[in-house]
Design a protein around this motif. Structure first.
Motif, short mmCIF file in Angstrom:
data_model
loop_
_atom_site.label_atom_id
_atom_site.label_comp_id
_atom_site.label_asym_id
_atom_site.label_seq_id
_atom_site.Cartn_x
_atom_site.Cartn_y
_atom_site.Cartn_z
N LEU A 126 -15.41 -3.77 -59.08
CA LEU A 126 -15.74 -5.20 -59.03
C LEU A 126 -14.50 -6.07 -59.11
N SER A 127 -13.43 -5.56 -59.72
CA SER A 127 -12.22 -6.37 -59.84
C SER A 127 -11.57 -6.62 -58.48
N TYR A 128 -11.91 -5.83 -57.47
CA TYR A 128 -11.37 -6.04 -56.13
C TYR A 128 -12.12 -7.12 -55.36
N ILE A 129 -13.28 -7.52 -55.86
CA ILE A 129 -14.09 -8.52 -55.17
C ILE A 129 -13.58 -9.91 -55.54
N GLU A 130 -13.38 -10.72 -54.52
CA GLU A 130 -12.88 -12.08 -54.74
C GLU A 130 -13.96 -13.09 -54.37
N ALA A 131 -13.86 -14.28 -54.95
CA ALA A 131 -14.78 -15.36 -54.59
C ALA A 131 -14.69 -15.58 -53.08
N SER A 132 -15.80 -15.73 -52.46
CA SER A 132 -15.97 -15.87 -51.00
C SER A 132 -15.49 -14.63 -50.25
N GLY A 133 -15.36 -13.51 -50.95
CA GLY A 133 -14.99 -12.25 -50.30
C GLY A 133 -16.18 -11.64 -49.58
N ILE A 134 -15.94 -10.50 -48.97
CA ILE A 134 -16.95 -9.80 -48.18
C ILE A 134 -17.33 -8.49 -48.86
N VAL A 135 -18.63 -8.20 -48.89
CA VAL A 135 -19.17 -6.93 -49.37
C VAL A 135 -20.06 -6.39 -48.26
N VAL A 136 -19.91 -5.12 -47.92
CA VAL A 136 -20.73 -4.49 -46.88
C VAL A 136 -21.58 -3.40 -47.52
N ILE A 137 -22.87 -3.43 -47.22
CA ILE A 137 -23.80 -2.40 -47.65
C ILE A 137 -24.23 -1.64 -46.39
N THR A 138 -24.05 -0.33 -46.41
CA THR A 138 -24.49 0.52 -45.30
C THR A 138 -25.62 1.40 -45.80
N ASP A 139 -26.80 1.26 -45.17
CA ASP A 139 -27.93 2.08 -45.61
C ASP A 139 -27.85 3.46 -44.97
N MET A 140 -28.76 4.32 -45.31
CA MET A 140 -28.71 5.71 -44.85
C MET A 140 -29.16 5.89 -43.40
N ASN A 141 -29.54 4.80 -42.74
CA ASN A 141 -29.80 4.83 -41.31
C ASN A 141 -28.58 4.39 -40.51
N GLY A 142 -27.51 4.03 -41.20
CA GLY A 142 -26.28 3.58 -40.55
C GLY A 142 -26.26 2.10 -40.27
N SER A 143 -27.24 1.35 -40.78
CA SER A 143 -27.26 -0.11 -40.59
C SER A 143 -26.34 -0.76 -41.62
N CYS A 144 -25.43 -1.59 -41.14
CA CYS A 144 -24.47 -2.29 -42.00
C CYS A 144 -24.91 -3.73 -42.21
#
Length: 190
Positions: A126-144
């Motif tokens: 979490l310390s790498y996350i910055e305000a207005s930063g980007i987080v990507v979630i990839t599900d097990m179907n490969g959808s990002c």
């Protein structure tokens, strides 16, 4: 004579307490390294099994279950990535009480209904996350699914009201010394 026996007992108890504390510290360090190694292995395995990645869009299905990929007896629902830091963590479908330093887990919700709450995220991650930063979630179907950070806060307790709201994604973690929680709120990027 009696004072010397009491002094000896107190000294022995003190040494025992110091040795116990040293053992617990060493145990914490070793189990943390083992968990990091297991997470890295899980990420590599998930990435090798995922189909080609595509852009995902939440579809407002309230009954949608997230696809699960079983690896080594653990059910994973997605990967969390921070593109700016090249960090990636696997996310378990539920909390694993047997492995306290295990991967993060789904606290509740799904991507589809825009209510995904992920707990147990490594505080260093979490310390790498910055305000207005980007987080990507990839599900097990490969959808990002790409999210932008809308806020970060600190809380004494995690409760239903803390993790509820208009945020499509909430990440939380106990602070390093378990003195509270870091909460990261995100919204889906169109």
């Amino acid at each position: 004579m009696r004072k010397s026996k009491i002094g000896g007992v107190i000294t022995a108890a003190g040494v025992l307490l110091i040795l116990s504390a040293a053992f617990l510290l060493l145990w914490h360090i070793v189990s943390g390294r083992q968990a990091a190694r297991q997470n890295e292995e899980a990420v590599n395995k998930v990435l090798s099994l995922l189909p080609d990645r595509t852009s995902g869009v939440p579809d407002d299905r309230t009954d949608a279950k997230m696809p699960v990929l079983e690896i080594g007896g653990q059910d994973y629902i997605c990967l969390i990535e921070i593109p700016d830091s090249d960090d990636c963590l696997p996310v378990l479908s539920e909390k694993n009480g047997n492995r306290p330093n295990a991967s993060p887990y789904r606290y509740r919700g799904t991507i589809s209904d825009g209510s995904l709450v992920i707990g147990g995220v490594d505080s260093d991650f979490l310390s790498y996350i910055e305000a207005s930063g980007i987080v990507v979630i990839t599900d097990m179907n490969g959808s990002c699914y790409t999210y932008t950070v809308t806020g970060m806060e600190y809380a004494d307790k995690i409760s239903e009201t803390l993790s509820a709201g208009d945020d499509a994604l909430v990440l939380f973690s106990a602070n390093k010394w378990k003195s509270g929680y870091t909460v990261v709120r995100c919204r889906f990027m169109q």
